[in-house]
Scaffold this motif. Structure first.
Motif, PDB file in Angstrom:
ATOM      1  N   MET A 137      12.270  38.681  40.860  1.00 51.61           N
ATOM      2  CA  MET A 137      11.177  37.754  40.705  1.00 51.61           C
ATOM      3  C   MET A 137       9.902  38.525  40.392  1.00 51.61           C
ATOM      4  N   ASN A 138       9.128  37.966  39.484  1.00 46.57           N
ATOM      5  CA  ASN A 138       7.857  38.551  39.082  1.00 46.57           C
ATOM      6  C   ASN A 138       6.730  37.600  39.460  1.00 46.57           C
ATOM      7  N   ILE A 139       5.775  38.124  40.205  1.00 45.46           N
ATOM      8  CA  ILE A 139       4.600  37.334  40.559  1.00 45.46           C
ATOM      9  C   ILE A 139       3.382  38.067  40.034  1.00 45.46           C
ATOM     10  N   PHE A 170       9.664  42.167  48.243  1.00 37.95           N
ATOM     11  CA  PHE A 170      10.196  40.865  47.867  1.00 37.95           C
ATOM     12  C   PHE A 170      10.179  40.578  46.370  1.00 37.95           C
ATOM     13  N   CYS A 171       9.251  41.185  45.656  1.00 35.64           N
ATOM     14  CA  CYS A 171       9.071  40.835  44.254  1.00 35.64           C
ATOM     15  C   CYS A 171       8.340  41.951  43.524  1.00 35.64           C
ATOM     16  N   LYS A 172       8.312  41.818  42.222  1.00 34.93           N
ATOM     17  CA  LYS A 172       7.441  42.688  41.426  1.00 34.93           C
ATOM     18  C   LYS A 172       6.104  41.951  41.350  1.00 34.93           C
ATOM     19  N   PHE A 173       5.096  42.498  42.015  1.00 33.22           N
ATOM     20  CA  PHE A 173       3.799  41.840  42.113  1.00 33.22           C
ATOM     21  C   PHE A 173       2.762  42.665  41.375  1.00 33.22           C
ATOM     22  N   THR A 223      12.002  29.469  42.385  1.00 32.38           N
ATOM     23  CA  THR A 223      12.967  30.541  42.122  1.00 32.38           C
ATOM     24  C   THR A 223      14.393  30.016  42.128  1.00 32.38           C
ATOM     25  N   SER A 250      11.624  32.662  37.357  1.00 35.07           N
ATOM     26  CA  SER A 250      11.517  34.000  37.936  1.00 35.07           C
ATOM     27  C   SER A 250      10.169  34.656  37.643  1.00 35.07           C
ATOM     28  N   ASP A 251       9.358  34.029  36.798  1.00 35.76           N
ATOM     29  CA  ASP A 251       8.026  34.543  36.480  1.00 35.76           C
ATOM     30  C   ASP A 251       6.981  33.504  36.884  1.00 35.76           C
ATOM     31  N   PHE A 297       6.547  34.544  51.524  1.00 34.50           N
ATOM     32  CA  PHE A 297       7.793  35.310  51.537  1.00 34.50           C
ATOM     33  C   PHE A 297       8.296  35.528  52.959  1.00 34.50           C
TER      34      PHE A 297
END
Length: 159
Positions: free
Chosen positions: A1-3, A30-33, A96, A101-102, A149
């Motif tokens: 997941m991308n945030i 948790f994600c790519k932030f 999600t 996912s973005d 999260f």
């Protein structure tokens, strides 16, 4: 997941930068932030309605240039929807689950967001009718993303 958090202007105070960096580090589990900053439009203190619209339009163009076609976009706006932390966590989980996912969140400049950015947004978020300094809002919002999260992972952090 991308945030992604797309924001107008820079964070000047070190204590805000440090707090935001802490949540960026925590979110990496948790994600790519990432936070994407666009420059704010320089403007005098008092502006006409037309001048305010022009500032928002220019900032809006910069914001929109950082948003991809497939991203689910939330605009943070005073007149947006208010969520509890649990509702916000559920919204992220639902997105999600159903293939988004973005996810991108947009915090505008001091005058707010342009009509074009609001039209691009898939949803809105409001932290109420309070006015908060933009630097503080970034820190608080990063914490709320982290909290979402933690809620979704059943962590006692939220209690």
């Amino acid at each position: 997941m991308n945030i992604k958090l797309v924001v107008v202007g820079k964070v000047k105070e070190k204590y805000f930068r440090d707090g935001i960096s802490e949540y960026e580090k925590r979110l990496s589990r948790f994600c790519k932030f990432k936070i994407v900053q666009v420059s704010d439009e320089k403007a005098p203190e008092s502006l006409s309605e037309a001048e305010m619209d022009e500032v928002k339009r220019k900032e809006g163009e910069r914001i929109l240039s950082k948003i991809g076609d497939k991203e689910f976009v939330f605009a943070l706006a005073i007149l947006g929807k208010q969520f509890s932390s649990e509702e916000f966590a559920a919204k992220i989980k639902d997105l999600t689950t159903y293939g988004h996912s973005d996810i991108t969140f947009v915090i505008g400049g001091s005058l707010g967001l342009s009509d074009a950015v609001m039209k691009r947004a898939n949803d809105t978020i409001s932290f109420g009718r309070f006015t908060l300094p933009h630097q503080l809002m970034r820190l608080v919002f990063c914490e709320q993303i982290y909290r979402a999260f933690m809620i979704n992972n059943g962590s006692p952090y939220h209690k």
